[in-house]
Design a protein around this motif. Structure first.
Motif, PDB file in Angstrom:
ATOM      1  N   ALA A 174      51.151  31.585  39.197  1.00  0.00           N
ATOM      2  CA  ALA A 174      51.757  32.021  37.931  1.00  0.00           C
ATOM      3  C   ALA A 174      50.682  32.560  36.988  1.00  0.00           C
ATOM      4  CB  ALA A 174      52.500  30.854  37.281  1.00  0.00           C
ATOM      5  N   ILE A 175      49.515  31.911  36.972  1.00  0.00           N
ATOM      6  CA  ILE A 175      48.444  32.380  36.072  1.00  0.00           C
ATOM      7  C   ILE A 175      47.910  33.724  36.562  1.00  0.00           C
ATOM      8  CG2 ILE A 175      46.143  31.890  35.137  1.00  0.00           C
ATOM      9  CD1 ILE A 175      46.872  28.957  35.079  1.00  0.00           C
ATOM     10  N   LEU A 176      47.791  33.856  37.889  1.00  0.00           N
ATOM     11  CA  LEU A 176      47.303  35.130  38.439  1.00  0.00           C
ATOM     12  C   LEU A 176      48.218  36.288  38.060  1.00  0.00           C
ATOM     13  CD1 LEU A 176      45.956  34.864  42.077  1.00  0.00           C
ATOM     14  CD2 LEU A 176      44.854  35.796  40.050  1.00  0.00           C
ATOM     15  N   GLU A 177      49.529  36.015  38.080  1.00  0.00           N
ATOM     16  CA  GLU A 177      50.479  37.072  37.686  1.00  0.00           C
ATOM     17  C   GLU A 177      50.213  37.566  36.272  1.00  0.00           C
ATOM     18  OE1 GLU A 177      54.770  36.428  37.978  1.00  0.00           O
ATOM     19  OE2 GLU A 177      54.349  35.839  40.059  1.00  0.00           O
ATOM     20  N   LEU A 178      49.826  36.611  35.412  1.00  0.00           N
ATOM     21  CA  LEU A 178      49.585  36.969  34.011  1.00  0.00           C
ATOM     22  C   LEU A 178      48.404  37.926  33.863  1.00  0.00           C
ATOM     23  CD1 LEU A 178      50.091  33.494  32.353  1.00  0.00           C
ATOM     24  CD2 LEU A 178      51.615  35.470  32.228  1.00  0.00           C
ATOM     25  N   VAL A 179      47.429  37.780  34.785  1.00  0.00           N
ATOM     26  CA  VAL A 179      46.260  38.663  34.734  1.00  0.00           C
ATOM     27  C   VAL A 179      46.725  40.116  34.797  1.00  0.00           C
ATOM     28  CG1 VAL A 179      44.191  39.380  36.013  1.00  0.00           C
ATOM     29  CG2 VAL A 179      44.747  36.948  35.798  1.00  0.00           C
ATOM     30  N   PHE A 180      47.785  40.353  35.568  1.00  0.00           N
ATOM     31  CA  PHE A 180      48.252  41.730  35.743  1.00  0.00           C
ATOM     32  C   PHE A 180      49.363  42.098  34.766  1.00  0.00           C
ATOM     33  CE2 PHE A 180      46.168  40.411  39.636  1.00  0.00           C
ATOM     34  CZ  PHE A 180      45.198  41.408  39.701  1.00  0.00           C
ATOM     35  N   LYS A 181      49.930  41.087  34.122  1.00  0.00           N
ATOM     36  CA  LYS A 181      50.947  41.389  33.119  1.00  0.00           C
ATOM     37  C   LYS A 181      50.263  41.813  31.805  1.00  0.00           C
ATOM     38  CE  LYS A 181      54.739  39.161  30.682  1.00  0.00           C
ATOM     39  NZ  LYS A 181      55.460  37.907  30.487  1.00  0.00           N
ATOM     40  N   TYR A 182      49.100  41.223  31.550  1.00  0.00           N
ATOM     41  CA  TYR A 182      48.366  41.549  30.326  1.00  0.00           C
ATOM     42  C   TYR A 182      47.252  42.543  30.664  1.00  0.00           C
ATOM     43  CZ  TYR A 182      51.411  38.454  27.957  1.00  0.00           C
ATOM     44  OH  TYR A 182      52.551  37.916  27.443  1.00  0.00           O
ATOM     45  N   ASN A 183      46.299  42.680  29.735  1.00  0.00           N
ATOM     46  CA  ASN A 183      45.396  43.802  29.898  1.00  0.00           C
ATOM     47  C   ASN A 183      43.900  43.466  29.843  1.00  0.00           C
ATOM     48  OD1 ASN A 183      45.161  46.441  30.397  1.00  0.00           O
ATOM     49  ND2 ASN A 183      45.526  47.145  28.287  1.00  0.00           N
ATOM     50  N   PRO A 184      43.491  42.386  30.547  1.00  0.00           N
ATOM     51  CA  PRO A 184      42.051  42.108  30.503  1.00  0.00           C
ATOM     52  C   PRO A 184      41.275  43.198  31.237  1.00  0.00           C
ATOM     53  CG  PRO A 184      43.120  40.672  32.094  1.00  0.00           C
ATOM     54  CD  PRO A 184      44.213  41.448  31.409  1.00  0.00           C
ATOM     55  N   LYS A 185      40.073  43.483  30.764  1.00  0.00           N
ATOM     56  CA  LYS A 185      39.267  44.540  31.414  1.00  0.00           C
ATOM     57  C   LYS A 185      38.335  43.949  32.469  1.00  0.00           C
ATOM     58  CE  LYS A 185      40.548  48.340  29.365  1.00  0.00           C
ATOM     59  NZ  LYS A 185      41.873  47.802  29.020  1.00  0.00           N
ATOM     60  N   VAL A 186      38.180  42.614  32.399  1.00  0.00           N
ATOM     61  CA  VAL A 186      37.274  41.940  33.322  1.00  0.00           C
ATOM     62  C   VAL A 186      37.993  40.733  33.891  1.00  0.00           C
ATOM     63  CG1 VAL A 186      35.206  40.467  33.348  1.00  0.00           C
ATOM     64  CG2 VAL A 186      35.140  42.645  32.163  1.00  0.00           C
ATOM     65  N   PHE A 187      37.816  40.528  35.188  1.00  0.00           N
ATOM     66  CA  PHE A 187      38.419  39.367  35.837  1.00  0.00           C
ATOM     67  C   PHE A 187      37.335  38.694  36.667  1.00  0.00           C
ATOM     68  CE2 PHE A 187      41.410  37.978  39.448  1.00  0.00           C
ATOM     69  CZ  PHE A 187      41.473  36.702  38.923  1.00  0.00           C
ATOM     70  N   VAL A 188      37.143  37.385  36.447  1.00  0.00           N
ATOM     71  CA  VAL A 188      36.052  36.684  37.139  1.00  0.00           C
ATOM     72  C   VAL A 188      36.578  35.475  37.901  1.00  0.00           C
ATOM     73  CG1 VAL A 188      33.901  35.382  36.759  1.00  0.00           C
ATOM     74  CG2 VAL A 188      34.320  37.480  35.487  1.00  0.00           C
ATOM     75  N   SER A 189      36.063  35.333  39.120  1.00  0.00           N
ATOM     76  CA  SER A 189      36.424  34.184  39.948  1.00  0.00           C
ATOM     77  C   SER A 189      35.393  33.084  39.716  1.00  0.00           C
ATOM     78  CB  SER A 189      36.405  34.614  41.412  1.00  0.00           C
ATOM     79  OG  SER A 189      36.304  33.486  42.244  1.00  0.00           O
ATOM     80  N   ALA A 190      35.890  31.927  39.242  1.00  0.00           N
ATOM     81  CA  ALA A 190      34.989  30.839  38.880  1.00  0.00           C
ATOM     82  C   ALA A 190      34.289  30.242  40.097  1.00  0.00           C
ATOM     83  CB  ALA A 190      35.768  29.760  38.151  1.00  0.00           C
ATOM     84  N   LEU A 191      35.025  30.059  41.172  1.00  0.00           N
ATOM     85  CA  LEU A 191      34.420  29.455  42.366  1.00  0.00           C
ATOM     86  C   LEU A 191      34.838  30.291  43.564  1.00  0.00           C
ATOM     87  CD1 LEU A 191      35.343  25.656  41.917  1.00  0.00           C
ATOM     88  CD2 LEU A 191      33.074  26.625  41.666  1.00  0.00           C
ATOM     89  N   GLY A 192      33.890  30.819  44.278  1.00  0.00           N
ATOM     90  CA  GLY A 192      34.215  31.513  45.525  1.00  0.00           C
ATOM     91  C   GLY A 192      34.479  33.002  45.381  1.00  0.00           C
ATOM     92  N   THR A 193      34.486  33.665  46.546  1.00  0.00           N
ATOM     93  CA  THR A 193      34.687  35.118  46.599  1.00  0.00           C
ATOM     94  C   THR A 193      36.163  35.439  46.417  1.00  0.00           C
ATOM     95  OG1 THR A 193      32.853  35.276  48.145  1.00  0.00           O
ATOM     96  CG2 THR A 193      34.347  37.141  48.090  1.00  0.00           C
ATOM     97  N   PRO A 194      36.494  36.382  45.525  1.00  0.00           N
ATOM     98  CA  PRO A 194      37.912  36.730  45.371  1.00  0.00           C
ATOM     99  C   PRO A 194      38.462  37.412  46.628  1.00  0.00           C
ATOM    100  CG  PRO A 194      36.510  37.914  43.771  1.00  0.00           C
ATOM    101  CD  PRO A 194      35.603  37.125  44.640  1.00  0.00           C
ATOM    102  N   PRO A 195      39.722  37.135  46.987  1.00  0.00           N
ATOM    103  CA  PRO A 195      40.297  37.758  48.175  1.00  0.00           C
ATOM    104  C   PRO A 195      40.470  39.280  48.023  1.00  0.00           C
ATOM    105  CG  PRO A 195      41.888  36.304  47.087  1.00  0.00           C
ATOM    106  CD  PRO A 195      40.614  36.203  46.321  1.00  0.00           C
TER     107      PRO A 195
END
Ligand SMILES: Cc1cc2nc3c(=O)[nH]c(=O)nc-3n(C[C@H](O)[C@H](O)[C@H](O)COP(=O)(O)O)c2cc1C
Length: 378
Positions: A128-149
């Motif tokens: 649900a939180i990941l969906e919000l990343v694409f619903k809103y408009n952040p310019k940067v997205f960072v993965s706290a632990l591990g390589t993003p898929p």
């Protein structure tokens, strides 16, 4: 002053502010750096409220979001986690609460945001939180632990976002680069929160060389301008700071916690497993001293340690928030927060804008001093 990643994002200063506090995020974006909102401790409902608020505050200035991705934690249900916690550990914590006079939680009181937040890290909550990343408009997205898929990287790129990931070792940074991230945050030993074992002086150039020409941000031990200048000299394109905002006027930490940080020296943090089950750096308080007692059980592996301590940390936070304790007794003695060694330089509470301004001024002075040294050397 500018670097390639600043130009890509349209920011004036190479300062990335990691914070769980939306006020800090908005303040730094508005001050010419970029605020990155740590969503890992919040429910999807709260993340949505905060993202909407941040967007209203920053207008067309960029901001970012940092999340724990689903593949980077063990998928265990809350019931299973609770069932796997040994009785000895609960007895130990019950004894600690009794010795420090920390009262049980008032079932009628509103749930506080404890230091561990109120997320349960379930796959549903993360999705649900990941969906919000694409619903809103952040310019940067960072993965706290591990390589993003891969699909996530693709989706972020399709939306014009820059995607980054934290690395405490060059080999992790190379893995992130191979997966297609746009930048790497080199998180060193001095850092608050989860940390690796390598100091920034060694880690930053090592990671910068390993992933060149990918931009690297230096994280860990940075809170002043001389450290920003040093990070750039080591090959970073910017700095990623988490601790320095904790004592800002915008920070939502409890007053008693803020005061403890303002008073602490750089030798008063510990890197231990008794907070999350993984090595994390936080303020040394009675909490870490208690876990060091000979009769204390060993911390549980992640994610069980967090599941074990969550309610006790909530109890400590509630009691500390009551205003009836100072920093040296009861819950006030136990309360702690992730923070890095830079805590020793956090002695006055300034606004996030002032912190950015002071950092940039000191960075300019340091750079001029170096230029003079070279000129004198001919
Ligand atoms: C209070 C606190 C909470 C943190 N929580 C997270 C987190 O949720 N996700 C993350 O990627 N990093 C987290 N970190 C680490 C920061 O991203 C960053 O790497 C670190 O703060 C940099 O070192 P510094 O603390 O010396 O500035 C946290 C750090 C602090 C101080």
């Amino acid at each position: 002053m500018t670097t390639a990643i600043c130009r890509q994002l349209g920011i004036k200063y190479p300062i990335f502010a990691f914070s769980h506090c939306r006020d800090v995020v908005a303040a730094v974006s508005n001050a010419g750096g970029i605020g990155v909102y740590g969503g890992a401790l919040n429910t999807p409902e709260q993340v949505e409220i905060d993202l909407r608020w941040i967007e209203r505050q920053v207008g067309d200035k960029p901001y970012g979001i940092d999340l724990l991705l689903p593949m980077s934690y063990v998928e265990v249900s809350e019931e299973e986690k609770q069932a796997r916690i040994p009785a000895e550990h609960r007895r130990f914590l019950d004894g600690m609460m009794q010795r420090f006079g920390v009262p049980p939680l008032d079932p009628n009181a509103d749930q506080l945001h404890g230091l561990l937040g109120d997320t349960k890290f379930t796959p549903e909550q993360n999705a649900a939180i990941l969906e919000l990343v694409f619903k809103y408009n952040p310019k940067v997205f960072v993965s706290a632990l591990g390589t993003p898929p891969a699909q996530l990287i693709e989706k972020a790129h399709a939306r014009g976002m820059l995607i980054g990931a934290l690395a405490g070792k060059a080999k992790h940074a190379i893995r992130h680069k191979q997966a297609g991230v746009d930048f790497v945050v080199a998180a060193s030993y001095e850092a608050g929160g989860h940390t690796g074992e390598i100091g920034s002086m060694v880690l930053v150039p090592e990671v910068a060389d390993a992933v060149a020409p990918l931009p690297v941000l230096a994280a860990g031990g940075i809170g002043r301008g001389r450290q920003v200048a040093a990070a750039l000299a080591l090959g970073a394109q910017g700095v990623w700071c988490g601790s320095v905002w904790l004592t800002s006027t915008e920070s939502d930490l409890l007053p008693v916690m803020k005061q403890k940080l303002l008073e602490a020296g750089s030798d008063e943090t510990v890197r231990a497993k008794c907070f999350t089950g993984k090595y994390a750096r936080f303020l040394r308080t009675a909490w870490s001293d208690e876990w060091d007692r000979p009769e204390a059980p060993a911390p549980l592996p992640a994610p069980l340690q967090t599941a074990l301590i969550a309610d006790y940390i909530e109890r400590i936070a509630a009691s500390a928030a009551s205003g009836k304790v100072d920093g040296s007794t009861g819950a006030g003695a136990l309360i702690t927060s992730p923070v890095g060694q830079i805590v020793g330089a956090m002695n006055v509470s300034l606004s996030a804008r002032e912190i950015v301004r002071e950092m940039m001024e000191e960075m300019t002075e340091a750079t001029m001093r170096l230029t003079e040294v070279f000129e004198e050397a001919g």
